[in-house]
Structure formats: structure tokens, C-alpha cells
Design a protein around this motif. Structure first.
Motif, PDB file in Angstrom:
ATOM      1  N   LEU A 112      -0.332   3.260  18.274  1.00 57.68           N
ATOM      2  CA  LEU A 112      -1.707   2.751  18.341  1.00 57.68           C
ATOM      3  C   LEU A 112      -1.752   1.231  18.459  1.00 57.68           C
ATOM      4  O   LEU A 112      -2.834   0.645  18.461  1.00 57.68           O
ATOM      5  N   GLY A 113      -0.572   0.622  18.527  1.00 54.25           N
ATOM      6  CA  GLY A 113      -0.514  -0.830  18.629  1.00 54.25           C
ATOM      7  C   GLY A 113      -0.579  -1.534  17.286  1.00 54.25           C
ATOM      8  O   GLY A 113      -0.814  -2.741  17.223  1.00 54.25           O
ATOM      9  N   ILE A 114      -0.346  -0.787  16.205  1.00 52.97           N
ATOM     10  CA  ILE A 114      -0.389  -1.354  14.856  1.00 52.97           C
ATOM     11  C   ILE A 114       1.033  -1.374  14.312  1.00 52.97           C
ATOM     12  O   ILE A 114       1.617  -0.330  14.007  1.00 52.97           O
ATOM     13  N   GLU A 115       1.602  -2.546  14.202  1.00 62.48           N
ATOM     14  CA  GLU A 115       2.991  -2.669  13.776  1.00 62.48           C
ATOM     15  C   GLU A 115       3.078  -2.845  12.262  1.00 62.48           C
ATOM     16  O   GLU A 115       2.666  -3.861  11.711  1.00 62.48           O
ATOM     17  N   VAL A 116       3.596  -1.818  11.605  1.00 61.56           N
ATOM     18  CA  VAL A 116       3.856  -1.850  10.177  1.00 61.56           C
ATOM     19  C   VAL A 116       5.279  -1.350   9.973  1.00 61.56           C
ATOM     20  O   VAL A 116       5.671  -0.318  10.529  1.00 61.56           O
ATOM     21  N   THR A 117       6.066  -2.070   9.189  1.00 62.57           N
ATOM     22  CA  THR A 117       7.455  -1.690   8.958  1.00 62.57           C
ATOM     23  C   THR A 117       7.623  -1.039   7.598  1.00 62.57           C
ATOM     24  O   THR A 117       6.759  -1.143   6.717  1.00 62.57           O
ATOM     25  N   ALA A 118       8.774  -0.388   7.425  1.00 69.57           N
ATOM     26  CA  ALA A 118       9.084   0.207   6.122  1.00 69.57           C
ATOM     27  C   ALA A 118       9.152  -0.869   5.046  1.00 69.57           C
ATOM     28  O   ALA A 118       8.775  -0.633   3.890  1.00 69.57           O
ATOM     29  N   GLU A 119       9.611  -2.054   5.434  1.00 69.13           N
ATOM     30  CA  GLU A 119       9.674  -3.159   4.480  1.00 69.13           C
ATOM     31  C   GLU A 119       8.269  -3.604   4.062  1.00 69.13           C
ATOM     32  O   GLU A 119       8.042  -3.949   2.892  1.00 69.13           O
ATOM     33  N   ASP A 120       7.335  -3.582   4.998  1.00 71.16           N
ATOM     34  CA  ASP A 120       5.945  -3.913   4.666  1.00 71.16           C
ATOM     35  C   ASP A 120       5.414  -2.950   3.607  1.00 71.16           C
ATOM     36  O   ASP A 120       4.741  -3.358   2.649  1.00 71.16           O
ATOM     37  N   VAL A 121       5.712  -1.670   3.782  1.00 73.67           N
ATOM     38  CA  VAL A 121       5.226  -0.656   2.846  1.00 73.67           C
ATOM     39  C   VAL A 121       5.940  -0.788   1.505  1.00 73.67           C
ATOM     40  O   VAL A 121       5.319  -0.658   0.439  1.00 73.67           O
ATOM     41  N   ALA A 122       7.241  -1.070   1.547  1.00 75.00           N
ATOM     42  CA  ALA A 122       8.020  -1.171   0.310  1.00 75.00           C
ATOM     43  C   ALA A 122       7.512  -2.285  -0.603  1.00 75.00           C
ATOM     44  O   ALA A 122       7.638  -2.199  -1.827  1.00 75.00           O
ATOM     45  N   ARG A 123       6.929  -3.325  -0.023  1.00 72.24           N
ATOM     46  CA  ARG A 123       6.368  -4.396  -0.864  1.00 72.24           C
ATOM     47  C   ARG A 123       5.240  -3.877  -1.739  1.00 72.24           C
ATOM     48  O   ARG A 123       4.949  -4.442  -2.801  1.00 72.24           O
ATOM     49  N   TRP A 124       4.598  -2.800  -1.311  1.00 70.29           N
ATOM     50  CA  TRP A 124       3.478  -2.236  -2.055  1.00 70.29           C
ATOM     51  C   TRP A 124       3.875  -1.030  -2.887  1.00 70.29           C
ATOM     52  O   TRP A 124       3.288  -0.786  -3.938  1.00 70.29           O
ATOM     53  N   SER A 125       4.879  -0.268  -2.433  1.00 70.30           N
ATOM     54  CA  SER A 125       5.283   0.907  -3.214  1.00 70.30           C
ATOM     55  C   SER A 125       6.065   0.504  -4.452  1.00 70.30           C
ATOM     56  O   SER A 125       6.000   1.184  -5.483  1.00 70.30           O
ATOM     57  N   GLY A 126       6.805  -0.605  -4.371  1.00 70.28           N
ATOM     58  CA  GLY A 126       7.432  -1.200  -5.543  1.00 70.28           C
ATOM     59  C   GLY A 126       8.151  -0.217  -6.438  1.00 70.28           C
ATOM     60  O   GLY A 126       9.183   0.344  -6.085  1.00 70.28           O
ATOM     61  N   ASN A 127       7.581   0.034  -7.628  1.00 65.34           N
ATOM     62  CA  ASN A 127       8.205   0.897  -8.625  1.00 65.34           C
ATOM     63  C   ASN A 127       7.841   2.371  -8.480  1.00 65.34           C
ATOM     64  O   ASN A 127       8.211   3.178  -9.325  1.00 65.34           O
ATOM     65  N   ALA A 128       7.102   2.716  -7.439  1.00 61.25           N
ATOM     66  CA  ALA A 128       6.647   4.095  -7.282  1.00 61.25           C
ATOM     67  C   ALA A 128       7.818   5.042  -7.042  1.00 61.25           C
ATOM     68  O   ALA A 128       8.841   4.661  -6.466  1.00 61.25           O
ATOM     69  N   ALA A 129       7.635   6.293  -7.464  1.00 63.01           N
ATOM     70  CA  ALA A 129       8.682   7.293  -7.278  1.00 63.01           C
ATOM     71  C   ALA A 129       8.896   7.622  -5.808  1.00 63.01           C
ATOM     72  O   ALA A 129       9.965   8.086  -5.420  1.00 63.01           O
ATOM     73  N   ALA A 130       7.878   7.414  -4.980  1.00 65.10           N
ATOM     74  CA  ALA A 130       7.984   7.640  -3.537  1.00 65.10           C
ATOM     75  C   ALA A 130       6.940   6.777  -2.841  1.00 65.10           C
ATOM     76  O   ALA A 130       5.954   6.348  -3.449  1.00 65.10           O
ATOM     77  N   SER A 131       7.158   6.515  -1.562  1.00 64.46           N
ATOM     78  CA  SER A 131       6.185   5.767  -0.768  1.00 64.46           C
ATOM     79  C   SER A 131       5.189   6.736  -0.154  1.00 64.46           C
ATOM     80  O   SER A 131       5.575   7.687   0.521  1.00 64.46           O
ATOM     81  N   GLY A 132       3.905   6.489  -0.398  1.00 60.17           N
ATOM     82  CA  GLY A 132       2.878   7.383   0.098  1.00 60.17           C
ATOM     83  C   GLY A 132       1.879   6.683   0.991  1.00 60.17           C
ATOM     84  O   GLY A 132       1.964   5.474   1.241  1.00 60.17           O
ATOM     85  N   ARG A 133       0.900   7.453   1.452  1.00 60.20           N
ATOM     86  CA  ARG A 133      -0.134   6.893   2.329  1.00 60.20           C
ATOM     87  C   ARG A 133      -0.896   5.736   1.695  1.00 60.20           C
ATOM     88  O   ARG A 133      -1.243   4.780   2.405  1.00 60.20           O
ATOM     89  N   PRO A 134      -1.170   5.749   0.383  1.00 61.42           N
ATOM     90  CA  PRO A 134      -1.857   4.591  -0.190  1.00 61.42           C
ATOM     91  C   PRO A 134      -1.080   3.292  -0.020  1.00 61.42           C
ATOM     92  O   PRO A 134      -1.683   2.219   0.149  1.00 61.42           O
ATOM     93  N   HIS A 135       0.249   3.384  -0.052  1.00 64.42           N
ATOM     94  CA  HIS A 135       1.048   2.164   0.127  1.00 64.42           C
ATOM     95  C   HIS A 135       1.010   1.698   1.583  1.00 64.42           C
ATOM     96  O   HIS A 135       1.014   0.494   1.857  1.00 64.42           O
ATOM     97  N   VAL A 136       0.975   2.659   2.511  1.00 63.16           N
ATOM     98  CA  VAL A 136       0.775   2.296   3.915  1.00 63.16           C
ATOM     99  C   VAL A 136      -0.586   1.623   4.071  1.00 63.16           C
ATOM    100  O   VAL A 136      -0.723   0.606   4.765  1.00 63.16           O
ATOM    101  N   ALA A 137      -1.586   2.179   3.401  1.00 61.78           N
ATOM    102  CA  ALA A 137      -2.922   1.586   3.456  1.00 61.78           C
ATOM    103  C   ALA A 137      -2.912   0.158   2.938  1.00 61.78           C
ATOM    104  O   ALA A 137      -3.549  -0.741   3.525  1.00 61.78           O
ATOM    105  N   ASP A 138      -2.199  -0.081   1.857  1.00 61.48           N
ATOM    106  CA  ASP A 138      -2.126  -1.437   1.307  1.00 61.48           C
ATOM    107  C   ASP A 138      -1.485  -2.398   2.305  1.00 61.48           C
ATOM    108  O   ASP A 138      -1.911  -3.556   2.437  1.00 61.48           O
ATOM    109  N   ALA A 139      -0.447  -1.921   3.009  1.00 61.87           N
ATOM    110  CA  ALA A 139       0.179  -2.762   4.024  1.00 61.87           C
ATOM    111  C   ALA A 139      -0.791  -3.058   5.168  1.00 61.87           C
ATOM    112  O   ALA A 139      -0.808  -4.175   5.713  1.00 61.87           O
ATOM    113  N   LEU A 140      -1.608  -2.077   5.521  1.00 64.50           N
ATOM    114  CA  LEU A 140      -2.606  -2.287   6.577  1.00 64.50           C
ATOM    115  C   LEU A 140      -3.670  -3.295   6.139  1.00 64.50           C
ATOM    116  O   LEU A 140      -4.131  -4.112   6.943  1.00 64.50           O
TER     117      LEU A 140
END
Length: 277
Positions: A112-140
Motif C-alpha cells: 500500500l506504499g506504507i513502509e513499516v519495519t519489524a524494528e519499527d514495531v519492536a520499539r513499541w512491542s518492547g516487553n510484550a510476549a508477542a508483537s501484535g496489531r496494536p504495536h503495528v498501529a503504534d508504529a503507524l
């Protein structure tokens, strides 16, 4: 006595640490708070230490991602044995499903032309047991693509939207059985929210009650007054406990403050006898 039986920390998709969550619960005037992170118990020890310090009673729980007839339903499990092998295995399968779909979500966003990396998401998932859609949302949000999590889900990430990817969820009946086998108590979270009423019919709830379901979360922001009245009547018909809670996520979910809905002490005593002693 004020009791909130459904909250989340940053060990799943909340924004408070377990310590901050319990401290905020005390500030909100709660006497009892349940930590119910998604599919994980990793925040329990930290939350208990904070609860002991500030004088709040902690109920240890989790919210299990389940499905019934292809529809998402969430199951709250209270005071389960966190070392119970079969439950742990099922929770890990759910968590792996979250992590494994992340590259596919990012791939769809990229298309869709929206560049988000796993590292972008990891900055938000932090201590979470898994990376989920809310963390992708935070990166967006961080990248200025959307204003908040709600917009990210409404436009991109929820079912039917262009970046949505399905994942594994435990069969609801199996999850009820596992919670009970692990010594816990099972309550369906917000049973009629987001279209779940299509599968959580009175007959379906009655079947779950026969398998050991203990209660329904009736008082929740996602239920209107008519739904609450009908759910309360259904719980009475089936002799199920009725709970109310905030589904607090810190700043991750606006309009769900701690204690916005609470559970009657008699109902908590039904679910967990002696917990208030």
C-alpha cells in the motif's frame, strides 16, 4: 469495594508496565484489580510485588484469544496454574501466530506504499510476549500514517481491511476446558462486542456453561444498555456470575479508564471463593 477484573499491561498491548498498572489502579480507588494480558502471564510477578506494596488485591488472569465458528471470542481465565503444560502449549501456539503474521502484515502495508519495519514495531512491542496489531498501529502513529490506534484498525488492520492477516486462535470450548484443568475460572470477555453476538447465542452460552464456564463479562464499554440487560438475564437463567470491568489498556485504548465498570464483590466471591478474605 471497587473491583476491576479486566486490564492490560505492556506485557501484551497495554502501555503501562505491570507496576504502573497496579499503581494507577490504586490511584483510581480500586481495591481489587485483575491483570489479564493477552495469552500471557509474564506480568504477574511484577504486578504482585506492586500490589503488595500499594495494598491492592491482585487477581492473576489472562485473556485468551479464541474462536467460535470462525468468529473471534475472548476468554478470561482467572487464577490458572501458569505452569500447566497443556495450557502453556496452547498459549504459545497463539503467541506464535501473532509473531508469525507480523511479516505478512508489514508486506501488505508495503504494497500500500506504507513502509513499516519489524524494528519499527519492536520499539513499541518492547516487553510484550508477542508483537501484535496494536504495536503495528503504534508504529503507524509514530510515522504519521494515522492519528491513533483506532484509526489504524478502522482503516488498515481489522478484518476486511487491506493489511489484515488472520492468525491462529484457540477453539473456545477447548480453552474453557484448559482453563478449568489448570485450576482456573473461565469468564467470556465482552461476549456481544464487535459482532460476537452472532455466534455467542443463548444456546452457545448454555453449552459453554455445561462445560464449566463460570461467568459473563456483562458491564463493558462495548455493550450498550440493552445488551447488558439481556446478558444479565441470560447469566441469571444459566446461573453464571456477572462481571464488569474496564478493559483498560493505558493510552492504548481511549475511553476505557480503570474502574469505569466494576464487579460486585458477591460476584467475585462466586467466581473465586475466599479471594476477598
Amino acid at each position: 469495594m471497587r473491583i476491576d477484573l479486566h486490564t492490560h499491561s505492556d506485557r501484551s498491548d497495554g502501555t503501562d508496565s505491570p507496576t504502573e498498572l497496579v499503581e494507577n489502579a490504586a490511584r483510581a480507588g480500586l481495591d481489587v484489580v485483575a491483570l489479564t494480558d493477552h495469552d500471557a502471564t509474564v506480568g504477574w510477578d511484577e504486578a504482585q510485588a506492586a500490589a503488595d506494596r500499594v495494598g491492592v488485591r491482585l487477581v492473576k488472569g489472562l485473556e485468551i484469544s479464541t474462536q467460535l465458528q470462525g468468529k473471534s471470542v475472548h476468554l478470561l481465565g482467572y487464577e490458572v496454574d501458569p505452569t500447566h503444560g497443556p495450557l502453556l502449549a496452547e498459549l504459545q501456539r497463539v503467541l506464535d501466530g501473532r509473531d508469525n503474521r507480523l511479516p505478512l502484515i508489514l508486506e501488505r502495508l508495503g504494497a500500500l506504499g506504507i513502509e513499516v519495519t519489524a524494528e519499527d514495531v519492536a520499539r513499541w512491542s518492547g516487553n510484550a510476549a508477542a508483537s501484535g496489531r496494536p504495536h503495528v498501529a503504534d508504529a503507524l502513529v509514530e510515522k504519521g500514517v494515522v492519528a491513533n490506534r483506532d484509526e489504524a484498525f478502522d482503516t488498515l488492520l481489522k478484518p476486511g481491511r487491506p493489511a489484515y492477516v488472520d492468525r491462529y486462535a484457540a477453539p473456545l470450548h477447548e480453552a474453557v476446558r484448559l482453563v478449568r484443568e489448570a485450576g482456573g475460572v473461565a469468564v467470556v470477555a465482552h461476549p456481544w462486542s464487535r459482532g460476537s453476538d452472532r455466534v455467542m447465542t443463548p444456546d452457545a452460552v448454555a453449552e459453554l456453561a455445561g462445560l464449566g464456564l463460570a461467568g459473563l463479562e456483562v458491564d463493558h464499554n462495548d455493550h450498550d444498555e440493552d445488551q447488558r440487560a439481556r446478558l444479565r438475564a441470560l447469566a441469571a437463567d444459566l446461573d453464571l456470575a456477572v462481571t464488569g470491568s474496564s478493559d483498560y489498556h493505558g493510552t492504548g485504548k481511549i475511553g476505557f479508564p480503570l474502574g469505569c465498570h466494576t464487579t460486585d464483590p458477591e460476584q467475585l466471591e462466586r467466581l473465586l471463593p475466599g479471594v476477598l478474605a
